[in-house]
Write a protein that holds these residues in place. Sequence first.
Motif, PDB file in Angstrom:
ATOM      1  N   GLU A 115      76.826  10.892  89.030  1.00 35.32           N
ATOM      2  CA  GLU A 115      76.854   9.252  87.640  1.00 35.32           C
ATOM      3  C   GLU A 115      77.948   9.698  86.337  1.00 35.32           C
ATOM      4  N   LEU A 116      76.772  10.756  85.904  1.00 36.07           N
ATOM      5  CA  LEU A 116      77.287  11.072  84.635  1.00 36.07           C
ATOM      6  C   LEU A 116      78.914  11.760  84.509  1.00 36.07           C
ATOM      7  N   ARG A 117      79.950  11.167  83.380  1.00 36.84           N
ATOM      8  CA  ARG A 117      80.778  11.339  83.580  1.00 36.84           C
ATOM      9  C   ARG A 117      80.896  13.086  82.894  1.00 36.84           C
ATOM     10  N   MET A 118      81.965  14.014  84.164  1.00 40.31           N
ATOM     11  CA  MET A 118      81.665  15.339  83.555  1.00 40.31           C
ATOM     12  C   MET A 118      82.743  15.165  82.174  1.00 40.31           C
ATOM     13  N   PRO A 119      82.550  16.702  81.503  1.00 42.87           N
ATOM     14  CA  PRO A 119      83.754  16.839  80.713  1.00 42.87           C
ATOM     15  C   PRO A 119      85.374  16.948  80.762  1.00 42.87           C
ATOM     16  N   PHE A 120      86.100  15.971  80.207  1.00 45.65           N
ATOM     17  CA  PHE A 120      87.387  16.673  80.599  1.00 45.65           C
ATOM     18  C   PHE A 120      88.135  17.232  81.573  1.00 45.65           C
ATOM     19  N   ASP A 121      87.485  18.343  81.510  1.00 44.16           N
ATOM     20  CA  ASP A 121      88.529  19.992  81.986  1.00 44.16           C
ATOM     21  C   ASP A 121      87.996  20.451  83.161  1.00 44.16           C
ATOM     22  N   ILE A 122      86.470  20.050  83.541  1.00 45.45           N
ATOM     23  CA  ILE A 122      86.098  20.026  85.160  1.00 45.45           C
ATOM     24  C   ILE A 122      86.002  19.378  85.610  1.00 45.45           C
ATOM     25  N   GLN A 123      86.227  17.402  85.272  1.00 39.93           N
ATOM     26  CA  GLN A 123      86.109  16.345  85.813  1.00 39.93           C
ATOM     27  C   GLN A 123      86.627  16.772  87.149  1.00 39.93           C
ATOM     28  N   ASN A 124      87.990  17.538  87.732  1.00 38.99           N
ATOM     29  CA  ASN A 124      88.051  17.730  88.969  1.00 38.99           C
ATOM     30  C   ASN A 124      87.936  18.969  89.724  1.00 38.99           C
ATOM     31  N   THR A 125      86.794  19.522  89.542  1.00 43.22           N
ATOM     32  CA  THR A 125      85.639  20.729  90.089  1.00 43.22           C
ATOM     33  C   THR A 125      85.448  20.325  91.411  1.00 43.22           C
ATOM     34  N   ARG A 126      84.840  20.864  92.980  1.00 45.32           N
ATOM     35  CA  ARG A 126      84.295  20.537  93.190  1.00 45.32           C
ATOM     36  C   ARG A 126      83.042  20.521  92.734  1.00 45.32           C
ATOM     37  N   PHE A 127      81.805  19.585  92.845  1.00 43.91           N
ATOM     38  CA  PHE A 127      81.046  19.859  92.494  1.00 43.91           C
ATOM     39  C   PHE A 127      80.092  19.689  93.899  1.00 43.91           C
ATOM     40  N   ILE A 128      79.035  20.284  93.858  1.00 48.28           N
ATOM     41  CA  ILE A 128      77.470  20.391  95.591  1.00 48.28           C
ATOM     42  C   ILE A 128      76.814  18.975  94.626  1.00 48.28           C
ATOM     43  N   LYS A 129      77.002  17.984  95.376  1.00 54.81           N
ATOM     44  CA  LYS A 129      76.089  16.972  94.371  1.00 54.81           C
ATOM     45  C   LYS A 129      75.062  17.285  95.473  1.00 54.81           C
ATOM     46  N   TYR A 130      73.481  16.524  94.894  1.00 53.42           N
ATOM     47  CA  TYR A 130      72.954  15.848  95.510  1.00 53.42           C
ATOM     48  C   TYR A 130      71.787  15.651  95.480  1.00 53.42           C
ATOM     49  N   ASP A 131      70.637  15.048  96.119  1.00 53.60           N
ATOM     50  CA  ASP A 131      69.422  13.828  95.391  1.00 53.60           C
ATOM     51  C   ASP A 131      68.434  14.793  95.203  1.00 53.60           C
ATOM     52  N   ASN A 132      67.857  14.361  94.290  1.00 50.04           N
ATOM     53  CA  ASN A 132      66.554  15.578  93.446  1.00 50.04           C
ATOM     54  C   ASN A 132      65.524  14.701  94.651  1.00 50.04           C
ATOM     55  N   ASP A 133      65.187  15.229  95.611  1.00 43.72           N
ATOM     56  CA  ASP A 133      64.142  14.809  96.659  1.00 43.72           C
ATOM     57  C   ASP A 133      64.282  15.758  97.620  1.00 43.72           C
ATOM     58  N   GLN A 134      63.114  15.700  98.403  1.00 43.54           N
ATOM     59  CA  GLN A 134      62.657  16.937  99.768  1.00 43.54           C
ATOM     60  C   GLN A 134      64.210  16.646 100.081  1.00 43.54           C
ATOM     61  N   ASN A 135      64.568  15.887 100.671  1.00 43.89           N
ATOM     62  CA  ASN A 135      65.638  15.569 101.859  1.00 43.89           C
ATOM     63  C   ASN A 135      67.296  16.074 100.964  1.00 43.89           C
ATOM     64  N   GLY A 136      66.879  15.272  99.949  1.00 46.56           N
ATOM     65  CA  GLY A 136      68.463  15.596  99.068  1.00 46.56           C
ATOM     66  C   GLY A 136      68.278  17.601  98.789  1.00 46.56           C
ATOM     67  N   ARG A 137      66.964  18.572  98.589  1.00 42.49           N
ATOM     68  CA  ARG A 137      66.805  19.411  98.461  1.00 42.49           C
ATOM     69  C   ARG A 137      67.514  20.184  99.513  1.00 42.49           C
ATOM     70  N   ASN A 138      67.083  19.985 100.092  1.00 47.76           N
ATOM     71  CA  ASN A 138      66.878  20.301 101.984  1.00 47.76           C
ATOM     72  C   ASN A 138      68.976  20.374 101.810  1.00 47.76           C
ATOM     73  N   LYS A 139      69.366  19.593 101.502  1.00 50.79           N
ATOM     74  CA  LYS A 139      70.747  19.665 101.872  1.00 50.79           C
ATOM     75  C   LYS A 139      71.622  20.809 101.120  1.00 50.79           C
ATOM     76  N   LEU A 140      70.860  20.307  99.449  1.00 55.27           N
ATOM     77  CA  LEU A 140      71.159  20.944  98.674  1.00 55.27           C
ATOM     78  C   LEU A 140      71.373  22.925  99.083  1.00 55.27           C
ATOM     79  N   LYS A 141      70.290  23.007  99.730  1.00 53.67           N
ATOM     80  CA  LYS A 141      70.561  24.938 100.530  1.00 53.67           C
ATOM     81  C   LYS A 141      71.192  24.897 101.193  1.00 53.67           C
ATOM     82  N   ALA A 142      71.052  24.102 101.868  1.00 52.97           N
ATOM     83  CA  ALA A 142      72.493  24.017 103.148  1.00 52.97           C
ATOM     84  C   ALA A 142      74.075  24.652 102.240  1.00 52.97           C
ATOM     85  N   ASP A 143      74.511  23.750 101.483  1.00 52.78           N
ATOM     86  CA  ASP A 143      75.749  24.011 101.363  1.00 52.78           C
ATOM     87  C   ASP A 143      75.918  24.343 100.399  1.00 52.78           C
TER      88      ASP A 143
END
Length: 266
Positions: free
Chosen positions: A228-256
């Motif tokens: 939700e935080l606005r990224m710096p102007f020259d990486i706004q269009n970069t594809r980020f791996i987004k995750y929730d910092n909870d157990q399910n989110g971290r499991n998804k982070l590991k897989a992604d």
Amino acid sequence: MKGTISDVTGLRVLETNFTSGKNKRRFSKPDGKPDFAKLAKLPTVLVAEYDQHPEVPVQIGFLQPPEFKVLDRSVYIPVFNASVLQAHPDLFGIQEGESRDTHWAVKDGSLFQKLNTLFKSNPELLQPPTATFNEVNPHKIAVMMPFKTEFHDAYDAIKQACQDEGFESVRVDELHDPVDISQQVLDLIRSSKYVIVDTSGHNPNVFFETGFAVGIGKKYIPLTSTPELRMPFDIQNTRFIKYDNDQNGRNKLKADLSKTLQTLKQ
């Protein structure tokens, strides 16, 4: 622009000894006070006083309103040492005494054009240093992220994903050599095959390290748990791996992250 970010709204803004009368009038309000809304639209050179310290880093970006204490730094313009400014004062309009005097000045001309001229005539500034740094380890990945306790489990997920794909992940707090930690960070990035950067919470050190990695041509994998935080102007269009910092989110982070690393190995 010189000095630390916290200095920029002090009294030493648009002083006529370093800013022309024309530019002072152009970027001042009718009451004579600096017009920070206009100044925020100008690309900014941020560097500490470097008269006696030419090794300090030079960063390029835009200062962010309303407090102007955060530099939205360009990660595609490499960080370089202030010794470059010392060697090219005329190109940047730097006057006698500016390198030892904290202030915010406005110079004539386009900063980006000046940088283009600089990099064309000094292409080594865009290349990885060739000094006595470690050779690249094809199995090592540098991880740049906040060291806060709340991210320990996220780092465990990152380490596991790297391990599963045949890589060793290294974070600078895991190194214990008796050397300058700032230099250690840069050496870690240089000697790693890839760099993982977790920009959660917009940690300024992580953005600096991202810029350095890009500047020396490293492939980087960006992560964030605060999309939700606005990224710096020259990486706004970069594809980020987004995750929730909870157990399910971290499991998804590991897989992604594992899938991304598999793609890089192909």
